[in-house]
Write an enzyme that holds these catalytic residues in place. Structure first.
Site, short mmCIF file in Angstrom:
data_model
loop_
_atom_site.label_atom_id
_atom_site.label_comp_id
_atom_site.label_asym_id
_atom_site.label_seq_id
_atom_site.Cartn_x
_atom_site.Cartn_y
_atom_site.Cartn_z
N HIS A 1 0.84 -1.19 0.00
CA HIS A 1 0.00 0.00 0.00
C HIS A 1 0.88 1.25 0.00
O HIS A 1 2.11 1.16 0.16
CB HIS A 1 -0.95 0.00 1.21
CG HIS A 1 -0.26 0.12 2.53
ND1 HIS A 1 -0.12 -0.95 3.39
CD2 HIS A 1 0.34 1.16 3.14
CE1 HIS A 1 0.52 -0.56 4.47
NE2 HIS A 1 0.82 0.73 4.34
P1 TYD Z 1 -1.78 -2.63 7.63
O1 TYD Z 1 -1.28 -1.23 7.73
O2 TYD Z 1 -2.55 -3.01 6.40
O3 TYD Z 1 -0.55 -3.65 7.82
P2 TYD Z 1 0.65 -4.05 6.83
O4 TYD Z 1 0.83 -2.95 5.85
O5 TYD Z 1 1.82 -4.24 7.72
O6 TYD Z 1 0.31 -5.32 6.14
O7 TYD Z 1 -2.62 -2.94 8.93
C1 TYD Z 1 -3.02 -4.25 9.25
C2 TYD Z 1 -4.27 -4.18 10.12
O8 TYD Z 1 -3.98 -3.52 11.34
C3 TYD Z 1 -5.41 -3.42 9.46
O9 TYD Z 1 -6.61 -4.12 9.73
C4 TYD Z 1 -5.44 -2.10 10.16
C5 TYD Z 1 -4.84 -2.39 11.51
N1 TYD Z 1 -4.05 -1.28 12.05
C6 TYD Z 1 -4.51 -0.56 13.13
O10 TYD Z 1 -5.61 -0.82 13.66
N2 TYD Z 1 -3.78 0.48 13.62
C7 TYD Z 1 -2.58 0.82 13.06
O11 TYD Z 1 -1.92 1.77 13.53
C8 TYD Z 1 -2.10 0.07 11.93
C9 TYD Z 1 -0.79 0.40 11.28
C10 TYD Z 1 -2.86 -0.97 11.46
#
Ligand code: TYD
Length: 139
Positions: A52
């Site tokens: 992303h």
């Molecule tokens: P995401 O940012 O998509 O993780 P990555 O890029 O590492 O794969 O986040 C994963 C999940 O965690 C998503 O459901 C949102 C949640 N999340 C939070 O609730 N708070 C946060 O600060 C972050 C970064 C993610």
């Protein structure tokens, strides 16, 4: 390096006998006011995360244990950054696509962020990212 990214060399207070300490300060070694801190761990070595970009968010990634590779890209450019030291930070600003891969079994990836969590700031589709990022970097 890729636009809106750079390496931040962090200074450790190291002692032969007592080990090392790294301090992170907002608006100093971390180039923004820190509103949020999170960490990622227990990622199997064959899994990837990220995939992303963000519209506004700024982040600094530090692998405080183990190692991980961060693939950062913008339209037409890509770079792999190995984070394998608690004194090496990767700044990622807006409109940079990122993928985290090759987590070591002991990897703990610490992330400092400039804003509170906001799903609306994410760009999760690569096609829409390319369209938006081309406009952004033409500015
Ligand atoms: P995401 O940012 O998509 O993780 P990555 O890029 O590492 O794969 O986040 C994963 C999940 O965690 C998503 O459901 C949102 C949640 N999340 C939070 O609730 N708070 C946060 O600060 C972050 C970064 C993610």
């Amino acid at each position: 390096m890729i636009s809106n990214t750079r390496i931040i060399d962090l200074t450790a207070c190291s002692d032969d006998k007592f080990g090392s300490l790294v301090a992170l300060e907002g608006d100093k070694s971390i180039p923004f006011q820190v509103r949020r801190v999170y960490y990622i761990y227990g990622v199997p070595g064959d899994e990837t995360r990220g995939h992303h970009s963000h519209n506004e968010l700024e982040q600094v990634l530090i692998c405080v244990s183990g190692s991980v590779t961060i693939v950062v890209s913008t339209p037409g450019a890509e770079e792999e950054v190995l984070l394998d030291s608690p004194t090496k930070g990767l700044y990622i600003g807006p409109m940079v696509w990122r993928v985290m891969k090759d987590f070591s079994h002991d990897a703990v990836l610490l992330v400092l962020a400039s804003e509170y969590f906001d799903e609306k700031d994410y760009i999760r589709g690569h096609d829409s990212y390319i369209v938006k990022a081309k406009k952004y970097f033409q500015k």
